[in-house]
Scaffold this active site. Sequence first.
Site, PDB file in Angstrom:
ATOM      1  N   GLU A  76       0.817  -1.220   0.000  1.00 24.05           N
ATOM      2  CA  GLU A  76       0.000   0.000   0.000  1.00 24.05           C
ATOM      3  C   GLU A  76       0.845   1.262   0.000  1.00 24.05           C
ATOM      4  O   GLU A  76       0.531   2.226  -0.702  1.00 24.05           O
ATOM      5  CB  GLU A  76      -0.965   0.004   1.193  1.00 24.05           C
ATOM      6  CG  GLU A  76      -2.113  -0.995   1.067  1.00 24.05           C
ATOM      7  CD  GLU A  76      -1.782  -2.378   1.600  1.00 24.05           C
ATOM      8  OE1 GLU A  76      -0.591  -2.621   1.923  1.00 24.05           O
ATOM      9  OE2 GLU A  76      -2.687  -3.215   1.694  1.00 24.05           O
ATOM     10  N   HIS A 145     -11.121  -5.051   9.285  1.00 20.96           N
ATOM     11  CA  HIS A 145     -11.716  -4.981   7.939  1.00 20.96           C
ATOM     12  C   HIS A 145     -13.143  -4.436   7.961  1.00 20.96           C
ATOM     13  O   HIS A 145     -13.919  -4.690   7.052  1.00 20.96           O
ATOM     14  CB  HIS A 145     -11.764  -6.371   7.289  1.00 20.96           C
ATOM     15  CG  HIS A 145     -10.438  -6.942   6.910  1.00 20.96           C
ATOM     16  ND1 HIS A 145      -9.468  -7.216   7.817  1.00 20.96           N
ATOM     17  CD2 HIS A 145      -9.926  -7.288   5.704  1.00 20.96           C
ATOM     18  CE1 HIS A 145      -8.405  -7.722   7.199  1.00 20.96           C
ATOM     19  NE2 HIS A 145      -8.660  -7.779   5.911  1.00 20.96           N
TER      20      HIS A 145
END
Lengths: 342, 327
Positions: A76, A145
């Site tokens: 990322e 998440h």
Amino acid sequence: MNKEHRPLTFVQAINEGIRSRMREDDSTIVMGIDVAGAAGKAEEGFIDHFGGTFAMTKGLIQEFGTSRVLDTPISETGFVGAGVGAAAAGLRPLVDMMFVGFIGVCGDQIFNNMAKMHYMFGGKVKLPITIQAQTAASGGNAAQHSETLYSIFAHFPGLKCVVPSDPYSAKGLQIAAMKDDDPVVVFQSTRLMGVNFNQHVPEDAYELPIGKSRIVKTGNDITLIGIGTTTRTCIQAAENLAKQGYDAEVVDLLSISPLDEETILSSISKTRKVVIVDEDYPKCSVASELSALAAEKAFDFLDAPPKRVTAPHASIPYTSVLEQLHFPSVDNVTYACLEVMN
Amino acid sequence: MAKSQSSIPKEKLMWMFETLVLIRRFEEQAKREADQGRILGTHSAIGEEATPTGICAHLRDDDYVLGNHRSHHHCIAKGVDINEMMAELLGKATGTNKGKGGTMHIADATKGMLGANGVVGSNIPVATGCALSAKVQNKDNVSVVFFGDGASSQGSLHESMNLAAIWDLPVLFVCENNRYAESTPFEYAVAGQSVANRAAGYGMPGVTVDGQNVIEVYEVAGEAVERARKGDGPTLIEAMTYRYHGHFGADNPMGYRTPEEQKYYEDKDCIIAMEKFLIENGTATQEQLKAIDDDAKARVEKATQFAIDSAYPDPSELLSDVYIKYP
């Protein structure tokens, strides 16, 4: 506008918005983990396995190729930062960072570069980058998440932040975000992806203006403010309230930064009461910001203190019996409204 | 399966077989639970049992293991109770994490299992810190972190390898290279086509091992654990393995790989290979191995019943464990 009814899902509307920008502007690229999938295996007959974790970028690689639809390694910091650099050097990247919690990996690039470069370089560099991130607790994805995390992005000067609440706003805001010359973060609720909205979505490439909220239901007795998923919660609570004889107004925030103070304040001034519904953690949140706005700028109009209905100050649990308590429910919102009104 | 079997004690060999089989049966049941819609899909470790088994065979309860999103096999190999694991998957109060963590966050500090982790690469620095703790306290326990080929591209691995190397920390960086990060092939995403080679840049040993061969993993791990315990620093191990199922419950891997490729790896199945090895070397009979398998099935069935019979957490648990104390 087409006259025929053309319903799209939340995901299809986003996909259509992205596709229209890519057709319109060759400098637009898409990057992220499995935004297509099965990378490098087209010759073996494998292509576009995922089209993004939630299929929002499905079908793009066939039309725009691997130079504009880039599957990335799971890096990322690398690919979000590369998006910033590509934007500084002339491209218009859409970077999908998947679950918003992964900001923990690439925060440096977003907070220290993306948010600041335009300002600290004296306005001489523009960063037409869009980040999209998926939010919300949608059934057993647990603490890392399932988050929403609007406020940490909205905290930063230099970032614009938008939250669609249905297919129509999803397409319009996606296009607006990708056309904007400033960095924009689009939050996409996973809780909206399975909803049957049966909502007409025009085929043309329309935009919803960033920085504008909309009134999705007018009313005179109380203002409910929803953000993304919680706009639906507010609409459902307003239906409950109607059964009890109360006429609630529902403001769909759509834009977290900038805030549409005019729409928000004029609604509150009219109804004299406000309940703010946010599925993000409560402390230092967008709900707190809206509450402060109401207190500072509509104090004289208020019959009761602004009320926030939010997730609790606790991480998101895995088990369904606790997860469902984490999200502000229609009943909680309805109850909060009755409390404020009585 | 090859070499030096005589040097491995029989009880160790049998423990490894039992562990491989127990993981396989547990994961099959987890998949059934997901297929029947009782839980969201998990990240199945079927096919990848041998790596944590061969490594954890050298570990003590006070050694640390840290995992990733696909971590049921790490937990079982480290001795976490399968009743509590299954209860965790079903979201019950008796689960390892009281139902709050679920499949991606199973942890049991009493067994040195400091947690699975849903963020790719996130646990690698944490494992490095566990090793730092051992070193600062002059203890000889070691730390092992498991991660996939996908995580090998994260900065967290590289930063951690550098730290561990400059401080000679007792940590094993174990890459389970199952060839796919979600659907993204290793060949596409990893420059240089090797994770193990990256160790050279940090001056530490980097070893590639057949992750379908538990004996080979055991031998490589033995050297690395010994190095770490002696204070000679970290090792990077790249175990070449394969996940038989998709990335998570609903993912069909036939969208990114061929049946021929799948078969190639299933033919190298770690349990079948170990069975053959134990029988050929006279370590165990077919009947004994079948009894072990039957026992594993019974244990998993018992764990599932335990999980089903357990209660869900009380609603008040929503707000517990946020802090130890919050005035």
